[in-house]
Design a protein around this motif. Structure first.
Motif, PDB file in Angstrom:
ATOM      1  N   ASN A   1       6.788  -5.268   5.828  1.00  0.00           N
ATOM      2  CA  ASN A   1       6.309  -5.878   4.590  1.00  0.00           C
ATOM      3  C   ASN A   1       4.827  -5.594   4.360  1.00  0.00           C
ATOM      4  N   GLN A   2       4.054  -5.522   5.427  1.00  0.00           N
ATOM      5  CA  GLN A   2       2.643  -5.176   5.279  1.00  0.00           C
ATOM      6  C   GLN A   2       2.474  -3.724   4.860  1.00  0.00           C
ATOM      7  N   LYS A   3       3.316  -2.855   5.408  1.00  0.00           N
ATOM      8  CA  LYS A   3       3.261  -1.445   5.002  1.00  0.00           C
ATOM      9  C   LYS A   3       3.631  -1.288   3.525  1.00  0.00           C
ATOM     10  N   ALA A   4       4.443  -2.206   3.017  1.00  0.00           N
ATOM     11  CA  ALA A   4       4.870  -2.135   1.623  1.00  0.00           C
ATOM     12  C   ALA A   4       3.733  -2.413   0.653  1.00  0.00           C
ATOM     13  N   VAL A   5       2.642  -3.023   1.138  1.00  0.00           N
ATOM     14  CA  VAL A   5       1.489  -3.323   0.287  1.00  0.00           C
ATOM     15  C   VAL A   5       0.231  -2.630   0.807  1.00  0.00           C
TER      16      VAL A   5
ATOM     17  N   THR B   1      -5.322  -5.606  -5.213  1.00  0.00           N
ATOM     18  CA  THR B   1      -4.586  -6.511  -6.097  1.00  0.00           C
ATOM     19  C   THR B   1      -3.676  -5.673  -6.985  1.00  0.00           C
ATOM     20  N   PRO B   2      -2.578  -5.208  -6.441  1.00  0.00           N
ATOM     21  CA  PRO B   2      -1.708  -4.306  -7.215  1.00  0.00           C
ATOM     22  C   PRO B   2      -0.862  -5.051  -8.244  1.00  0.00           C
ATOM     23  N   LEU B   3      -0.373  -4.303  -9.206  1.00  0.00           N
ATOM     24  CA  LEU B   3       0.621  -4.824 -10.132  1.00  0.00           C
ATOM     25  C   LEU B   3       1.952  -4.954  -9.390  1.00  0.00           C
ATOM     26  N   ALA B   4       2.648  -6.053  -9.628  1.00  0.00           N
ATOM     27  CA  ALA B   4       3.953  -6.263  -9.000  1.00  0.00           C
ATOM     28  C   ALA B   4       4.812  -7.119  -9.920  1.00  0.00           C
ATOM     29  N   TYR B   5       6.100  -7.149  -9.631  1.00  0.00           N
ATOM     30  CA  TYR B   5       6.990  -7.999 -10.428  1.00  0.00           C
ATOM     31  C   TYR B   5       8.121  -8.518  -9.556  1.00  0.00           C
ATOM     32  N   ARG B   6       8.664  -9.636  -9.986  1.00  0.00           N
ATOM     33  CA  ARG B   6       9.863 -10.163  -9.333  1.00  0.00           C
ATOM     34  C   ARG B   6      11.020  -9.245  -9.706  1.00  0.00           C
ATOM     35  N   THR B   7      11.688  -8.732  -8.700  1.00  0.00           N
ATOM     36  CA  THR B   7      12.739  -7.749  -8.949  1.00  0.00           C
ATOM     37  C   THR B   7      13.876  -8.338  -9.769  1.00  0.00           C
ATOM     38  N   ASP B   8      14.120  -9.644  -9.609  1.00  0.00           N
ATOM     39  CA  ASP B   8      15.209 -10.253 -10.380  1.00  0.00           C
ATOM     40  C   ASP B   8      14.882 -10.354 -11.868  1.00  0.00           C
ATOM     41  N   ALA B   9      13.588 -10.267 -12.216  1.00  0.00           N
ATOM     42  CA  ALA B   9      13.202 -10.302 -13.627  1.00  0.00           C
ATOM     43  C   ALA B   9      13.422  -8.950 -14.300  1.00  0.00           C
ATOM     44  N   PHE B  10      13.392  -7.876 -13.507  1.00  0.00           N
ATOM     45  CA  PHE B  10      13.610  -6.522 -14.017  1.00  0.00           C
ATOM     46  C   PHE B  10      14.537  -5.787 -13.040  1.00  0.00           C
ATOM     47  N   PRO B  11      15.808  -6.165 -13.002  1.00  0.00           N
ATOM     48  CA  PRO B  11      16.717  -5.616 -11.988  1.00  0.00           C
ATOM     49  C   PRO B  11      17.041  -4.139 -12.178  1.00  0.00           C
ATOM     50  N   ASP B  12      16.891  -3.635 -13.401  1.00  0.00           N
ATOM     51  CA  ASP B  12      17.162  -2.221 -13.666  1.00  0.00           C
ATOM     52  C   ASP B  12      15.848  -1.453 -13.548  1.00  0.00           C
TER      53      ASP B  12
ATOM     54  N   VAL C   1       2.302 -10.449   1.014  1.00  0.00           N
ATOM     55  CA  VAL C   1       2.990 -10.368   2.306  1.00  0.00           C
ATOM     56  C   VAL C   1       3.748 -11.646   2.642  1.00  0.00           C
ATOM     57  N   PRO C   2       3.126 -12.860   2.564  1.00  0.00           N
ATOM     58  CA  PRO C   2       3.906 -14.057   2.883  1.00  0.00           C
ATOM     59  C   PRO C   2       5.075 -14.280   1.942  1.00  0.00           C
ATOM     60  N   LEU C   3       4.946 -13.888   0.693  1.00  0.00           N
ATOM     61  CA  LEU C   3       6.078 -14.007  -0.226  1.00  0.00           C
ATOM     62  C   LEU C   3       7.218 -13.096   0.206  1.00  0.00           C
ATOM     63  N   LEU C   4       6.874 -11.864   0.579  1.00  0.00           N
ATOM     64  CA  LEU C   4       7.894 -10.939   1.073  1.00  0.00           C
ATOM     65  C   LEU C   4       8.514 -11.459   2.362  1.00  0.00           C
ATOM     66  N   ASP C   5       7.688 -12.019   3.233  1.00  0.00           N
ATOM     67  CA  ASP C   5       8.194 -12.558   4.502  1.00  0.00           C
ATOM     68  C   ASP C   5       9.155 -13.725   4.271  1.00  0.00           C
ATOM     69  N   GLN C   6       8.937 -14.446   3.179  1.00  0.00           N
ATOM     70  CA  GLN C   6       9.806 -15.590   2.855  1.00  0.00           C
ATOM     71  C   GLN C   6      11.083 -15.153   2.133  1.00  0.00           C
ATOM     72  N   GLY C   7      11.214 -13.872   1.884  1.00  0.00           N
ATOM     73  CA  GLY C   7      12.423 -13.359   1.260  1.00  0.00           C
ATOM     74  C   GLY C   7      12.358 -13.189  -0.242  1.00  0.00           C
ATOM     75  N   THR C   8      11.191 -13.401  -0.836  1.00  0.00           N
ATOM     76  CA  THR C   8      11.047 -13.186  -2.274  1.00  0.00           C
ATOM     77  C   THR C   8      11.149 -11.692  -2.562  1.00  0.00           C
ATOM     78  N   ASP C   9      12.027 -11.337  -3.470  1.00  0.00           N
ATOM     79  CA  ASP C   9      12.251  -9.923  -3.796  1.00  0.00           C
ATOM     80  C   ASP C   9      11.201  -9.480  -4.814  1.00  0.00           C
TER      81      ASP C   9
END
Length: 366
Positions: free
Chosen positions: A326-330, A150-161, A255-263
């Motif tokens: 996407n699975q390798k990313a997590v 259960t890693p920490l993650a964030y929506r990239t659009d919320a912290f684009p920099d 993974v399913p969020l990444l597969d759906q295109g969520t950044d």
């Protein structure tokens, strides 16, 4: 080594560097046949309709495809009925009423261990040798299916920099430097008590016994900025709809969020992992068949298949799942994780599960 409720000892917080892989032994996969449950002759385990209780959604769909359908193909007398969600309180109610209708239940291994012989059946494990599995994979009253991180993650659009984005677990609790809505799953298996302590400076190898009061005090500091989701599906939906900005969400839901295109950007700092296990309620109508089925989950084939669908880590060290990008990313035990990994202590939770969950529930209701 003979198994017991304390078979694997008090592990405490097992701290692994990311370079340690979950898969490490050479094995020709010959354990699969023994784990299918096929055997000569007939028994109560050969003819049964098993009621399987999981968490629903994509995860349970994968369990049907990767575990149940292959098992039925090898054991034609066994069929499955699926329902959700699992609930230890419901298991207790069924057992006390003498009206148990569930056969296999997804469960925290600590809950199964704590209630071994009272709410859950002792399992006559018949799968691959335990030496081929990760530690804690099999207990007297549970069998592990996969390892969740259960890693920490964030929506990239919320912290684009990237220079101004969260980089540590402590950043999750810094609402001034990193404003935005947080997200936590309230299940203790998803690190809701470990992460506040890690953020508060507790060393991973000194986490247990957990200082629950200190963890809840740390959570108080972000209470007004946090969505406390009742389950992983609810938090997954909140992430997908943009209702939360940073969050602790299991790999199988990222993974399913990444597969759906969520950044989404995953932060590999300190990551809590836990064993996702399955148990047989005490007095289950098809206990023998259920025990044989859950034993099959540790085979290399079953272990690799579920990891390929969910992006989780396998319990069988010889499993070689073929993962998507996407699975390798997590992949918590893969090269992407350059931080530390903390395995939850099953034994500590087994001794404290009821008290800890009650304390957390009371805090959430307060």
């Amino acid at each position: 080594m003979p198994r017991s409720k304390r078979a694997f000892g008090a592990l405490g917080a097992i701290v692994l560097t990311a370079s340690l892989a979950a898969c490490g032994s050479d094995d020709d996969g010959g354990g699969d046949a023994a784990a299918t449950g096929s055997a000569g002759g007939s028994s109560a385990a050969d003819e049964a309709q098993l009621t399987f209780v999981g968490y629903g959604g994509d995860g349970q769909d994968a369990m049907i495809k990767d575990w149940q359908e292959p098992y039925t193909a090898e054991n034609s007398g066994v069929t499955f009925v699926n329902t959700s969600p699992p609930d230890v309180a419901q298991v207790k109610a069924q057992v006390e009423a003498g009206a148990v209708s569930w056969d296999v239940v997804a469960v925290a291994p600590a809950a199964a261990q704590q209630n071994c012989g009272t709410l859950f059946e002792e399992i006559d494990y018949s799968g691959v040798p335990e030496a081929d599995l990760v530690e804690q994979a099999v207990g007297e009253c549970y069998v592990g299916g996969f390892i969740n991180s259960t890693p920490l993650a964030y929506r990239t659009d919320a912290f684009p920099d990237p220079s101004k984005a969260p980089k540590t677990v402590a950043d999750f609790f810094d609402t001034e430097e990193f404003p935005g809505q947080r997200g936590f799953v309230t299940n203790v298996q998803n690190g809701i008590l470990e992460y506040p302590l890690l953020a508060d400076g507790v060393a991973p190898d000194e986490l247990y016994p957990l200082d629950v009061d200190r963890a809840l005090e740390k959570l108080d500091s972000i209470r007004d900025d946090t969505t406390f989701a009742p389950n992983v599906g609810a938090l997954q939906q909140a992430v997908g709809s943009g209702q939360v900005d940073m969050f602790f969400l299991p790999d199988s839901r990222l993974v399913p969020l990444l597969d759906q295109g969520t950044d989404i950007t995953v932060v590999w700092d300190q990551t809590v992992t836990t064993l996702s296990a399955f148990a047989v309620p005490k007095g289950a109508p098809n206990a023998a068949a259920a025990g044989r089925f859950v034993s099959s989950l540790t085979s290399p084939t079953a272990s690799a298949a579920i990891s390929e669908d969910l992006g989780t880590a396998p319990v069988n060290t010889s499993a070689e799942p073929q993962l998507s990008e996407n699975q390798k990313a997590v992949e918590v035990y893969g090269p992407v994780n350059e931080g530390e990994t903390v395995m939850q202590d099953v034994d500590w939770y087994a001794d404290n599960y009821n008290d800890v969950t009650a304390q957390l529930t009371n805090w959430l209701a307060g």
